[in-house]
Enzyme design. Structure first.
Site, mmCIF file in Angstrom:
data_model
loop_
_atom_site.group_PDB
_atom_site.id
_atom_site.type_symbol
_atom_site.label_atom_id
_atom_site.label_comp_id
_atom_site.label_asym_id
_atom_site.label_seq_id
_atom_site.Cartn_x
_atom_site.Cartn_y
_atom_site.Cartn_z
ATOM 1 N N TYR A 183 0.664 -1.209 0.001
ATOM 2 C CA TYR A 183 0.135 -0.026 0.014
ATOM 3 C C TYR A 183 1.047 1.228 0.018
ATOM 4 C CZ TYR A 183 -3.443 -3.358 1.909
ATOM 5 O OH TYR A 183 -4.198 -4.598 2.235
ATOM 6 N N GLU A 235 -14.989 -1.105 24.889
ATOM 7 C CA GLU A 235 -16.130 -1.061 24.195
ATOM 8 C C GLU A 235 -16.782 0.460 24.611
ATOM 9 O OE1 GLU A 235 -18.271 -4.608 25.086
ATOM 10 O OE2 GLU A 235 -17.637 -5.330 23.171
#
Ligand SMILES: [Zn+2]
Ligand SMILES: [Zn+2]
Length: 402
Positions: A306, A381
């Site tokens: 990339y 979370e």
């Protein structure tokens, strides 16, 4: 006059906040059912159904499980792209979490489950306020970020950044060494590109006692390795950053035999793509000429990964202002640069934008951060609703503010 106002800001915040349980549940479902790169069948089906249920136009990318969603708002205007990658890694999970992977040898160890769940939450949030927005939102749910050549290029080739043309593009990447509650931003080159280097040194085998009748590939390989370190120090501007590391070397069969060949494999990383291409040529030329000067030969194979991920200055500054307003100065930090490779870079070549880091280090639970791509990778979370809110705010403000 800007149509962005305090009321809409509060509405987005409360809509995003109300999705906390749902987004967490979705993230845990993806975490339990991870899919490796180019195999995101179940994940992309769930994403596509979610977008369709919200009335978002959905186009499936053929073959590689990408999902392109287009939300058309109340009136014409700019188009903002938001990207989430969906793939997991070939890794055996060892977190012991109640929602740990149920797929043997596959794990979401980079947080792409969180990226996907958060962007699904952003879609729901923006749909609920679409009558107050103008322009379009393009949702880019991308397969295969972890495996070169990646899923981004294929999506772009299939029109992900056109019709309508995407004017700016943003994405989260969670960061396990950044405390939950913080975000990381940086302008310019943030993630360097990587080129895989494979050197095949060939000699002529023989008896250990008669090197004059052979061409010893091990001695050639040793000289090639040393000469290549000089390429890295003598062909790189000291103000630039580049690294060449050989991770494997193999050759020979036993101690009294001069072998036929040696294979050396490594990675070249650099922040500047042009420099990386130049160094690749330098490495190839140096390895060949050293081997030939010693009577052997070297075949060099290079795989360019990339390109460098480069955050555009204006768009980074735009997100920076929003993060400062929403989180306060102490929670917005300058992100580290890494030489890792990230195919969001292809989207950034098509439109200005920024990759943003979301802190997910749970400092109450882990005194040291867990590592990405590690069997014990864990994320906090509590960052999920913040990620949904902030990305929705970035998109809405981009569409409404001139
Ligand atoms: Zn990763
Ligand atoms: Zn990742």
């Amino acid at each position: 006059m800007s149509e962005w106002n305090q009321g809409l800001r509060e509405e987005i915040k409360s809509r995003a906040g109300s999705l906390t349980d749902k987004v967490t549940e979705i993230r845990r479902d993806f975490h339990r059912n991870p899919e490796r790169s180019k195999r995101e069948e179940r994940t992309s089906d769930i994403v596509a159904q979610h977008l369709e249920s919200l009335g978002i136009e959905v186009k499936r990318c053929t073959g590689n499980y990408g999902v392109i969603g287009t939300l058309r708002c109340a009136s014409d205007g700019k188009t903002v792209g938001l990207r989430a990658d969906m793939d997991a890694l070939k890794l055996q999970e060892e977190t012991g979490l109640p929602f740990a992977s149920q797929v043997d040898g596959v794990m979401h160890a980079c947080g792409h489950d969180a990226h996907t769940a958060m962007l699904m939450g952003v879609a729901k949030t923006l749909v609920s306020v679409k009558d107050k927005l103008k322009g379009n939102v393009r949702f880019l749910f991308q397969p295969s970020e972890e495996a070169f050549p990646g899923g981004a290029l294929g999506m772009i080739e299939e029109g992900a950044m056109e019709d309508p043309h995407v004017d700016a593009v943003f994405a989260w990447h969670v960061m396990s060494n950044l405390p939950q509650g913080q975000v990381g931003l940086r302008t310019g080159q943030i993630i360097g590109g990587v080129t895989a280097v494979n050197i095949h040194v060939k000699g002529v085998g023989g008896h250990f006692s008669s090197p004059h009748l052979a061409v010893d590939p091990i001695v050639i390989a040793a000289n090639v390795l040393v000469a290549l370190q000089s390429v890295m120090t003598r062909q790189v501007d000291p103000m630039e950053s580049a690294v060449l590391t050989f991770g494997t070397i193999s050759g020979g069969t036993r101690d009294n035999v001069i072998g036929q060949e040696v294979i050396i494999r490594g990675n070249l990383g650099a922040m500047n793509d042009q420099l990386r291409y130049q160094l690749s040529e330098g490495i190839e030329g140096c390895a060949r000429s050293v081997a030939e000067s010693m009577g052997g030969s070297a075949e060099v194979k290079l795989w360019h990964g990339y390109p460098t991920t480069e955050n555009e200055a204006g768009m980074t500054e735009f997100t920076h202002r929003i993060m400062l307003e929403e989180l306060g100065e102490e929670s917005v930090v300058e992100m580290d640069r890494v030489l890792g490779g990230e195919d969001f870079s292809y989207f950034l070549q098509k439109a200005p934008g920024a990759l943003l880091r979301l802190g997910v280090w749970d400092m109450d639970k882990h005194s040291e951060p867990t590592h990405h791509h590690h069997p014990e990778f864990d994320l906090d979370e509590r960052a999920l609703p913040m990620g949904v809110d902030l990305l929705a705010q970035v998109a809405a403000r981009y569409l409404l503010v001139d």
